[in-house]
Design a protein around this motif. Structure first.
Motif, PDB file in Angstrom:
ATOM      1  N   SER A  96      26.169  12.041  57.237  1.00  0.00           N
ATOM      2  CA  SER A  96      26.357  12.247  55.797  1.00  0.00           C
ATOM      3  C   SER A  96      27.129  13.535  55.502  1.00  0.00           C
ATOM      4  CB  SER A  96      25.019  12.248  55.063  1.00  0.00           C
ATOM      5  OG  SER A  96      24.221  13.338  55.469  1.00  0.00           O
ATOM      6  N   LYS A  97      27.008  14.543  56.357  1.00  0.00           N
ATOM      7  CA  LYS A  97      27.730  15.805  56.167  1.00  0.00           C
ATOM      8  C   LYS A  97      29.025  15.856  56.966  1.00  0.00           C
ATOM      9  CE  LYS A  97      23.648  18.657  55.355  1.00  0.00           C
ATOM     10  NZ  LYS A  97      22.860  19.787  55.864  1.00  0.00           N
ATOM     11  N   GLY A  98      29.262  14.854  57.818  1.00  0.00           N
ATOM     12  CA  GLY A  98      30.443  14.891  58.672  1.00  0.00           C
ATOM     13  C   GLY A  98      30.363  16.018  59.680  1.00  0.00           C
ATOM     14  N   GLU A  99      29.163  16.323  60.126  1.00  0.00           N
ATOM     15  CA  GLU A  99      28.949  17.482  60.996  1.00  0.00           C
ATOM     16  C   GLU A  99      28.359  17.065  62.339  1.00  0.00           C
ATOM     17  OE1 GLU A  99      27.377  21.425  59.448  1.00  0.00           O
ATOM     18  OE2 GLU A  99      25.611  20.554  60.414  1.00  0.00           O
ATOM     19  N   ILE A 100      28.854  17.715  63.371  1.00  0.00           N
ATOM     20  CA  ILE A 100      28.310  17.558  64.715  1.00  0.00           C
ATOM     21  C   ILE A 100      28.007  18.956  65.235  1.00  0.00           C
ATOM     22  CG2 ILE A 100      28.762  16.797  67.075  1.00  0.00           C
ATOM     23  CD1 ILE A 100      30.749  14.770  65.822  1.00  0.00           C
ATOM     24  N   SER A 101      26.775  19.152  65.672  1.00  0.00           N
ATOM     25  CA  SER A 101      26.375  20.448  66.229  1.00  0.00           C
ATOM     26  C   SER A 101      26.116  20.285  67.714  1.00  0.00           C
ATOM     27  CB  SER A 101      25.103  20.964  65.548  1.00  0.00           C
ATOM     28  OG  SER A 101      25.328  21.180  64.186  1.00  0.00           O
ATOM     29  N   ALA A 102      26.522  21.285  68.461  1.00  0.00           N
ATOM     30  CA  ALA A 102      26.288  21.307  69.901  1.00  0.00           C
ATOM     31  C   ALA A 102      25.540  22.587  70.226  1.00  0.00           C
ATOM     32  CB  ALA A 102      27.614  21.253  70.659  1.00  0.00           C
ATOM     33  N   ILE A 103      24.358  22.430  70.799  1.00  0.00           N
ATOM     34  CA  ILE A 103      23.534  23.576  71.171  1.00  0.00           C
ATOM     35  C   ILE A 103      23.490  23.634  72.685  1.00  0.00           C
ATOM     36  CG2 ILE A 103      21.245  24.629  70.996  1.00  0.00           C
ATOM     37  CD1 ILE A 103      20.950  22.949  68.362  1.00  0.00           C
ATOM     38  N   PHE A 104      23.948  24.730  73.221  1.00  0.00           N
ATOM     39  CA  PHE A 104      24.066  24.877  74.677  1.00  0.00           C
ATOM     40  C   PHE A 104      22.768  25.460  75.211  1.00  0.00           C
ATOM     41  CE2 PHE A 104      28.219  25.996  72.681  1.00  0.00           C
ATOM     42  CZ  PHE A 104      28.790  24.752  72.827  1.00  0.00           C
ATOM     43  N   GLU A 105      21.957  24.616  75.806  1.00  0.00           N
ATOM     44  CA  GLU A 105      20.660  25.097  76.268  1.00  0.00           C
ATOM     45  C   GLU A 105      20.267  24.574  77.639  1.00  0.00           C
ATOM     46  OE1 GLU A 105      17.511  23.796  73.706  1.00  0.00           O
ATOM     47  OE2 GLU A 105      17.615  21.797  74.529  1.00  0.00           O
ATOM     48  N   THR A 106      20.711  23.415  78.022  1.00  0.00           N
ATOM     49  CA  THR A 106      20.288  22.820  79.289  1.00  0.00           C
ATOM     50  C   THR A 106      21.128  23.399  80.420  1.00  0.00           C
ATOM     51  OG1 THR A 106      19.717  20.802  78.101  1.00  0.00           O
ATOM     52  CG2 THR A 106      19.851  20.650  80.492  1.00  0.00           C
ATOM     53  N   ASN A 107      20.537  24.276  81.218  1.00  0.00           N
ATOM     54  CA  ASN A 107      21.256  24.979  82.283  1.00  0.00           C
ATOM     55  C   ASN A 107      22.521  25.640  81.743  1.00  0.00           C
ATOM     56  OD1 ASN A 107      19.402  24.245  84.342  1.00  0.00           O
ATOM     57  ND2 ASN A 107      20.313  22.220  84.384  1.00  0.00           N
ATOM     58  N   ARG A 108      22.342  26.395  80.685  1.00  0.00           N
ATOM     59  CA  ARG A 108      23.444  27.053  79.964  1.00  0.00           C
ATOM     60  C   ARG A 108      24.326  27.853  80.907  1.00  0.00           C
ATOM     61  NH1 ARG A 108      23.602  32.063  77.401  1.00  0.00           N
ATOM     62  NH2 ARG A 108      21.435  32.366  78.001  1.00  0.00           N
ATOM     63  N   GLN A 109      25.631  27.651  80.774  1.00  0.00           N
ATOM     64  CA  GLN A 109      26.595  28.370  81.590  1.00  0.00           C
ATOM     65  C   GLN A 109      26.841  29.758  81.012  1.00  0.00           C
ATOM     66  OE1 GLN A 109      28.144  27.047  84.681  1.00  0.00           O
ATOM     67  NE2 GLN A 109      26.116  26.286  84.156  1.00  0.00           N
ATOM     68  N   THR A 110      26.723  30.760  81.852  1.00  0.00           N
ATOM     69  CA  THR A 110      26.890  32.140  81.415  1.00  0.00           C
ATOM     70  C   THR A 110      27.907  32.849  82.296  1.00  0.00           C
ATOM     71  OG1 THR A 110      25.082  32.895  82.832  1.00  0.00           O
ATOM     72  CG2 THR A 110      24.511  32.286  80.561  1.00  0.00           C
ATOM     73  N   PHE A 111      28.369  33.991  81.813  1.00  0.00           N
ATOM     74  CA  PHE A 111      29.245  34.831  82.623  1.00  0.00           C
ATOM     75  C   PHE A 111      28.412  35.474  83.730  1.00  0.00           C
ATOM     76  CE2 PHE A 111      31.529  34.781  78.549  1.00  0.00           C
ATOM     77  CZ  PHE A 111      32.751  34.297  78.997  1.00  0.00           C
ATOM     78  N   SER A 112      29.021  35.698  84.867  1.00  0.00           N
ATOM     79  CA  SER A 112      28.284  36.199  86.027  1.00  0.00           C
ATOM     80  C   SER A 112      27.760  37.624  85.840  1.00  0.00           C
ATOM     81  CB  SER A 112      29.151  36.126  87.284  1.00  0.00           C
ATOM     82  OG  SER A 112      30.318  36.902  87.111  1.00  0.00           O
ATOM     83  N   ASP A 113      28.417  38.433  85.010  1.00  0.00           N
ATOM     84  CA  ASP A 113      28.000  39.826  84.875  1.00  0.00           C
ATOM     85  C   ASP A 113      27.052  40.087  83.700  1.00  0.00           C
ATOM     86  OD1 ASP A 113      29.999  39.267  83.070  1.00  0.00           O
ATOM     87  OD2 ASP A 113      30.936  41.238  83.215  1.00  0.00           O
ATOM     88  N   ASN A 114      26.739  39.029  82.932  1.00  0.00           N
ATOM     89  CA  ASN A 114      25.778  39.192  81.841  1.00  0.00           C
ATOM     90  C   ASN A 114      25.187  37.826  81.508  1.00  0.00           C
ATOM     91  OD1 ASN A 114      27.561  37.828  80.022  1.00  0.00           O
ATOM     92  ND2 ASN A 114      28.674  39.752  79.738  1.00  0.00           N
ATOM     93  N   ASN A 115      24.406  37.763  80.481  1.00  0.00           N
ATOM     94  CA  ASN A 115      23.744  36.505  80.132  1.00  0.00           C
ATOM     95  C   ASN A 115      24.384  35.847  78.910  1.00  0.00           C
ATOM     96  OD1 ASN A 115      21.825  34.557  80.699  1.00  0.00           O
ATOM     97  ND2 ASN A 115      20.294  35.468  79.358  1.00  0.00           N
TER      98      ASN A 115
END
Length: 129
Positions: A96-115
């Motif tokens: 109804s809003k034409g919106e798609i949200s993506a929440i990155f949580e399952t084994n979230r990819q992070t930079f190696s030097d921080n979170n």
């Protein structure tokens, strides 16, 4: 300390059938097989927090729920992982809003030097569709 990273996309010309977006993600290489289960939002879930976990053989029923939720303007939710990596995204589809949200949580990819979340890993997956 936990981190949450997400992106919401609102289309100027909403996709009339967000179910097609789901099929596009699946054909591109996403899978609903998250540790041998399907994670989705059931009918009647008003606050997008009552996630259900079912066996993989229940995919046809989950797809029917997804379709029905879009039809009655409820937010449809499904966790998808990228191929065999178990790196996943919690997708919320609001037709109804034409919106798609993506929440990155399952084994979230992070930079190696921080979170911090490495958005460059996720963006090609989402924006290609």
């Amino acid at each position: 300390m936990s981190h949450l990273a997400s992106i919401s996309i609102t289309l100027f010309e909403p996709i009339e059938n967000q179910e097609q977006m789901l099929f596009s993600l699946l054909s591109y290489g996403c899978s609903y097989n998250v540790y041998n289960q399907i994670s989705y939002l059931p009918l009647g879930d008003k606050d997008s927090s009552n996630w259900r976990f079912v066996n993989l053989d229940e995919w046809p029923q989950v797809l029917q729920v997804f379709h029905q939720k879009l039809k009655i303007n409820e937010t449809a939710g499904l966790i998808l992982v990228w191929k065999q990596t178990n790196i996943g995204v919690l997708f919320l589809f609001n037709q109804s809003k034409g919106e798609i949200s993506a929440i990155f949580e399952t084994n979230r990819q992070t930079f190696s030097d921080n979170n911090f979340t490495d958005f460059s890993w996720y963006l090609p997956l989402i924006l290609k569709h």
